[in-house]
Design a protein around this motif. Structure first.
Motif, PDB file in Angstrom:
ATOM      1  N   VAL A  78      13.082   1.289  -9.731  1.00 24.70           N
ATOM      2  CA  VAL A  78      11.838   0.661  -9.280  1.00 24.70           C
ATOM      3  C   VAL A  78      11.332   1.419  -8.058  1.00 24.70           C
ATOM      4  N   PHE A  79      10.171   2.067  -8.203  1.00 23.13           N
ATOM      5  CA  PHE A  79       9.529   2.774  -7.103  1.00 23.13           C
ATOM      6  C   PHE A  79       8.442   1.922  -6.452  1.00 23.13           C
ATOM      7  N   ASP A  80       7.834   1.048  -7.223  1.00 26.31           N
ATOM      8  CA  ASP A  80       6.766   0.171  -6.733  1.00 26.31           C
ATOM      9  C   ASP A  80       7.065  -1.253  -7.208  1.00 26.31           C
ATOM     10  N   PRO A  81       7.675  -2.076  -6.356  1.00 30.92           N
ATOM     11  CA  PRO A  81       8.080  -3.416  -6.776  1.00 30.92           C
ATOM     12  C   PRO A  81       6.920  -4.358  -7.101  1.00 30.92           C
ATOM     13  N   TRP A  82       5.714  -3.989  -6.762  1.00 36.52           N
ATOM     14  CA  TRP A  82       4.569  -4.839  -7.075  1.00 36.52           C
ATOM     15  C   TRP A  82       4.063  -4.590  -8.485  1.00 36.52           C
ATOM     16  N   ASN A  83       4.704  -3.649  -9.177  1.00 35.82           N
ATOM     17  CA  ASN A  83       4.437  -3.397 -10.600  1.00 35.82           C
ATOM     18  C   ASN A  83       5.777  -3.250 -11.303  1.00 35.82           C
ATOM     19  N   PHE A 135      13.426   3.661  -3.471  1.00 36.57           N
ATOM     20  CA  PHE A 135      13.556   2.997  -4.761  1.00 36.57           C
ATOM     21  C   PHE A 135      14.789   2.117  -4.750  1.00 36.57           C
ATOM     22  N   PHE A 136      14.899   1.306  -5.785  1.00 31.20           N
ATOM     23  CA  PHE A 136      16.123   0.554  -6.029  1.00 31.20           C
ATOM     24  C   PHE A 136      16.267   0.371  -7.536  1.00 31.20           C
ATOM     25  N   TYR A 137      17.443  -0.028  -7.957  1.00 28.03           N
ATOM     26  CA  TYR A 137      17.702  -0.268  -9.371  1.00 28.03           C
ATOM     27  C   TYR A 137      17.610  -1.763  -9.663  1.00 28.03           C
ATOM     28  N   HIS A 138      17.003  -2.067 -10.793  1.00 24.00           N
ATOM     29  CA  HIS A 138      16.915  -3.458 -11.242  1.00 24.00           C
ATOM     30  C   HIS A 138      17.104  -3.481 -12.757  1.00 24.00           C
ATOM     31  N   LYS A 139      18.180  -4.109 -13.192  1.00 19.36           N
ATOM     32  CA  LYS A 139      18.499  -4.220 -14.619  1.00 19.36           C
ATOM     33  C   LYS A 139      18.471  -2.863 -15.314  1.00 19.36           C
ATOM     34  N   GLY A 140      19.056  -1.861 -14.668  1.00 18.93           N
ATOM     35  CA  GLY A 140      19.179  -0.530 -15.249  1.00 18.93           C
ATOM     36  C   GLY A 140      17.952   0.353 -15.130  1.00 18.93           C
ATOM     37  N   GLN A 161       0.830  -1.210   0.000  1.00 20.67           N
ATOM     38  CA  GLN A 161       0.000   0.000   0.000  1.00 20.67           C
ATOM     39  C   GLN A 161       0.864   1.260   0.000  1.00 20.67           C
ATOM     40  N   TYR A 162       1.896   1.293   0.841  1.00 19.57           N
ATOM     41  CA  TYR A 162       2.780   2.451   0.907  1.00 19.57           C
ATOM     42  C   TYR A 162       3.513   2.650  -0.412  1.00 19.57           C
ATOM     43  N   ALA A 163       3.924   1.562  -1.061  1.00 11.00           N
ATOM     44  CA  ALA A 163       4.598   1.659  -2.360  1.00 11.00           C
ATOM     45  C   ALA A 163       3.632   2.217  -3.408  1.00 11.00           C
ATOM     46  N   TRP A 164       2.372   1.775  -3.355  1.00 11.59           N
ATOM     47  CA  TRP A 164       1.376   2.301  -4.294  1.00 11.59           C
ATOM     48  C   TRP A 164       1.155   3.792  -4.046  1.00 11.59           C
ATOM     49  N   GLU A 165       1.056   4.197  -2.765  1.00 16.15           N
ATOM     50  CA  GLU A 165       0.871   5.617  -2.441  1.00 16.15           C
ATOM     51  C   GLU A 165       2.034   6.445  -2.981  1.00 16.15           C
ATOM     52  N   GLN A 166       3.251   5.932  -2.822  1.00 19.34           N
ATOM     53  CA  GLN A 166       4.415   6.641  -3.333  1.00 19.34           C
ATOM     54  C   GLN A 166       4.358   6.741  -4.858  1.00 19.34           C
ATOM     55  N   ALA A 167       4.047   5.649  -5.537  1.00 18.69           N
ATOM     56  CA  ALA A 167       3.967   5.660  -7.000  1.00 18.69           C
ATOM     57  C   ALA A 167       2.873   6.614  -7.475  1.00 18.69           C
ATOM     58  N   ASN A 203       3.891  15.526 -11.779  1.00  9.65           N
ATOM     59  CA  ASN A 203       4.291  16.122 -13.059  1.00  9.65           C
ATOM     60  C   ASN A 203       5.805  16.206 -13.209  1.00  9.65           C
ATOM     61  N   GLY A 204       6.491  15.252 -12.626  1.00 12.23           N
ATOM     62  CA  GLY A 204       7.942  15.211 -12.743  1.00 12.23           C
ATOM     63  C   GLY A 204       8.687  16.065 -11.736  1.00 12.23           C
ATOM     64  N   TYR A 205       7.951  16.761 -10.864  1.00 13.93           N
ATOM     65  CA  TYR A 205       8.577  17.621  -9.866  1.00 13.93           C
ATOM     66  C   TYR A 205       8.692  16.893  -8.528  1.00 13.93           C
ATOM     67  N   PHE A 206       9.655  16.017  -8.446  1.00 12.31           N
ATOM     68  CA  PHE A 206       9.942  15.326  -7.201  1.00 12.31           C
ATOM     69  C   PHE A 206      11.438  15.073  -7.135  1.00 12.31           C
ATOM     70  N   LEU A 207      11.932  14.888  -5.947  1.00 12.72           N
ATOM     71  CA  LEU A 207      13.351  14.604  -5.748  1.00 12.72           C
ATOM     72  C   LEU A 207      13.521  13.133  -5.428  1.00 12.72           C
ATOM     73  N   MET A 208      14.530  12.545  -6.030  1.00 12.22           N
ATOM     74  CA  MET A 208      14.796  11.123  -5.777  1.00 12.22           C
ATOM     75  C   MET A 208      15.090  10.880  -4.300  1.00 12.22           C
TER      76      MET A 208
END
Length: 93
Positions: free
Chosen positions: A40-45, A32-37, A9-15, A22-27
């Motif tokens: 990933v912000f929501d690992p369930w998708n 998140f994590f990186y997977h194959k380049g 649920q928290y991952a969905w809220e973040q996504a 609109n692209g105005y967010f800071l990493m």
């Protein structure tokens, strides 16, 4: 440990927050994590928006454990930061 459904649920809220920013967010404000380049912000998708049934086997247990630990820490931080400490202690926030 942690509640997998709450992490999902928290991952969905973040996504959702990212999708509506609109692209105005800071990493640095995201979990998140990186997977194959790819990021990933929501690992369930996956990156194409398709559901991932078992992200622990798809991305790896270590990445998912770290993601869940960090998403819960982020949620607790925001609850306390915005004055929801009682709700955070009750597990609502």
């Amino acid at each position: 440990m942690y509640d997998i459904e709450k992490a999902k649920q928290y991952a969905w809220e973040q996504a959702d927050w990212i999708a509506h920013s609109n692209g105005y967010f800071l990493m640095k404000d995201c979990v998140f994590f990186y997977h194959k380049g790819s990021v990933v912000f929501d690992p369930w998708n996956d990156v194409d928006g398709n559901a991932v049934d078992d992200p622990f086997s798809f991305y790896g247990k270590d990445k998912m454990d770290e993601f869940c630990r960090r998403i819960f820490a982020k949620k607790r931080f925001h609850c306390v930061q915005y004055g929801f400490d009682l709700m955070a202690r009750m597990g609502i926030c």
